[in-house]
Enzyme design. Structure first.
Site, PDB file in Angstrom:
ATOM      1  N   PHE A 255     -16.529   8.691   4.681  1.00 37.40           N
ATOM      2  CA  PHE A 255     -16.447   7.345   5.287  1.00 37.40           C
ATOM      3  C   PHE A 255     -17.061   6.351   4.424  1.00 37.40           C
ATOM      4  CE2 PHE A 255     -17.824   3.695   7.852  1.00 37.40           C
ATOM      5  CZ  PHE A 255     -16.547   3.512   8.694  1.00 37.40           C
ATOM      6  N   GLY A 256     -15.859   5.301   4.219  1.00 42.65           N
ATOM      7  CA  GLY A 256     -16.285   4.054   3.303  1.00 42.65           C
ATOM      8  C   GLY A 256     -16.051   2.981   3.977  1.00 42.65           C
ATOM      9  N   TYR A 257     -17.041   1.890   3.613  1.00 41.09           N
ATOM     10  CA  TYR A 257     -17.116   1.065   4.478  1.00 41.09           C
ATOM     11  C   TYR A 257     -17.275  -0.551   3.566  1.00 41.09           C
ATOM     12  CZ  TYR A 257     -21.883   1.468   3.576  1.00 41.09           C
ATOM     13  OH  TYR A 257     -23.180   1.944   2.803  1.00 41.09           O
ATOM     14  N   GLY A 258     -17.509  -0.323   2.235  1.00 41.71           N
ATOM     15  CA  GLY A 258     -17.480  -1.418   1.179  1.00 41.71           C
ATOM     16  C   GLY A 258     -16.426  -1.100   0.318  1.00 41.71           C
ATOM     17  N   SER A 259     -17.053  -1.114  -1.078  1.00 44.32           N
ATOM     18  CA  SER A 259     -15.917  -0.957  -1.939  1.00 44.32           C
ATOM     19  C   SER A 259     -15.095   0.245  -1.921  1.00 44.32           C
ATOM     20  CB  SER A 259     -16.660  -0.763  -3.395  1.00 44.32           C
ATOM     21  OG  SER A 259     -17.284   0.233  -3.628  1.00 44.32           O
TER      22      SER A 259
ATOM     23  N   GLU B 253     -22.610   5.385  -6.652  1.00 49.17           N
ATOM     24  CA  GLU B 253     -23.495   4.729  -5.514  1.00 49.17           C
ATOM     25  C   GLU B 253     -24.991   4.921  -5.633  1.00 49.17           C
ATOM     26  OE1 GLU B 253     -21.992   3.201  -2.868  1.00 49.17           O
ATOM     27  OE2 GLU B 253     -19.822   3.826  -3.965  1.00 49.17           O
TER      28      GLU B 253
HETATM   29  C1  SIN Z   1     -19.079   2.214   0.834  1.00 50.30           C
HETATM   30  O1  SIN Z   1     -18.101   1.619   0.320  1.00 50.30           O
HETATM   31  O2  SIN Z   1     -18.883   2.884   1.654  1.00 50.30           O
HETATM   32  C2  SIN Z   1     -20.551   2.300   0.036  1.00 50.30           C
HETATM   33  C3  SIN Z   1     -20.757   0.993  -0.576  1.00 50.30           C
HETATM   34  C4  SIN Z   1     -20.200   0.679  -1.549  1.00 50.30           C
HETATM   35  O3  SIN Z   1     -19.761   1.384  -2.537  1.00 50.30           O
HETATM   36  O4  SIN Z   1     -19.610  -0.651  -1.831  1.00 50.30           O
END
Ligand code: SIN
Length: 191
Positions: A24-28, A99
């Site tokens: 699951f990704g929530y940012g980049s 990460e």
């Molecule tokens: C994410 O995107 O899920 C983790 C934080 C990031 O890499 O920006």
């Protein structure tokens, strides 16, 4: 300051004997999917709120002038929309490096739009990691993002790409859109 979490994440062998797992990704990880994946689907996780509370000393800032990137903060009743990727366990190796500035693999239930669920992984930067910056007034966060730049590029690009990606998912989040509005006002040439 920074503390490299790569080796700690590699001790987490939970999915090693699986053919594939959901990340699951929530940012980049929503808008920069520069890794191989088998499938991707919008998903959400419950009990978490997206916040620009994590320092970035390696991608969107420097050790001397860190930027701010997204992490998840626990909040009962909240939900965080993002993108889930079905990946091979081997794909976690480069992601652990990407990460490494404080994020740890965390098991989480994922909820898909069709009502199905799966247990997956997310990279979570908790308040006790060395790069955590925590809450601050939105104006201060915006000024930091507008000024910071690191090896992966300007910090504002991270925020503005995330705003666009969330809009494409039909998600409106005031924390992200209020920050983006403030950063555009500070850097009008990048509006
Ligand atoms: C994410 O995107 O899920 C983790 C934080 C990031 O890499 O920006």
């Amino acid at each position: 300051m920074a503390h490299d979490t790569t080796e700690q994440n590699r001790q987490m062998t939970h999915f090693d004997d699986h053919d594939a797992l959901w990340l699951f990704g929530y940012g980049s990880l929503i808008w920069k999917a520069d890794f191989p994946y088998l499938e991707r689907r919008p998903a959400r996780i419950h009990g978490w709120r997206r916040r620009f509370w994590q320092g970035s000393h390696d991608h969107r800032g420097t050790p001397e002038a860190p930027g701010r990137v997204a992490t998840l903060v626990a909040e009962p009743g909240a939900a965080c929309q993002g993108m889930a990727y079905r990946i091979s366990p081997a794909t976690l190796r480069p992601l652990d490096v990407r990460e490494k500035n404080g994020y740890l693999r965390e098991l989480t239930p994922l909820h898909f739009d069709d009502g199905t669920t799966a247990t997956g992984l997310t990279y979570l930067a908790t308040a006790d990691n060395a790069a955590f910056l925590g809450a601050a007034p939105l104006d201060a966060i915006a000024r930091q993002i507008a000024a910071a730049e690191g090896p992966s590029g300007p910090n504002r690009d991270y925020l503005l790409h995330l705003e666009t990606a969330l809009a494409e998912l039909g998600v409106h989040e005031t924390h992200v859109s209020d920050l983006a509005r403030r950063v555009r006002a500070l850097n009008p040439c990048h509006a």
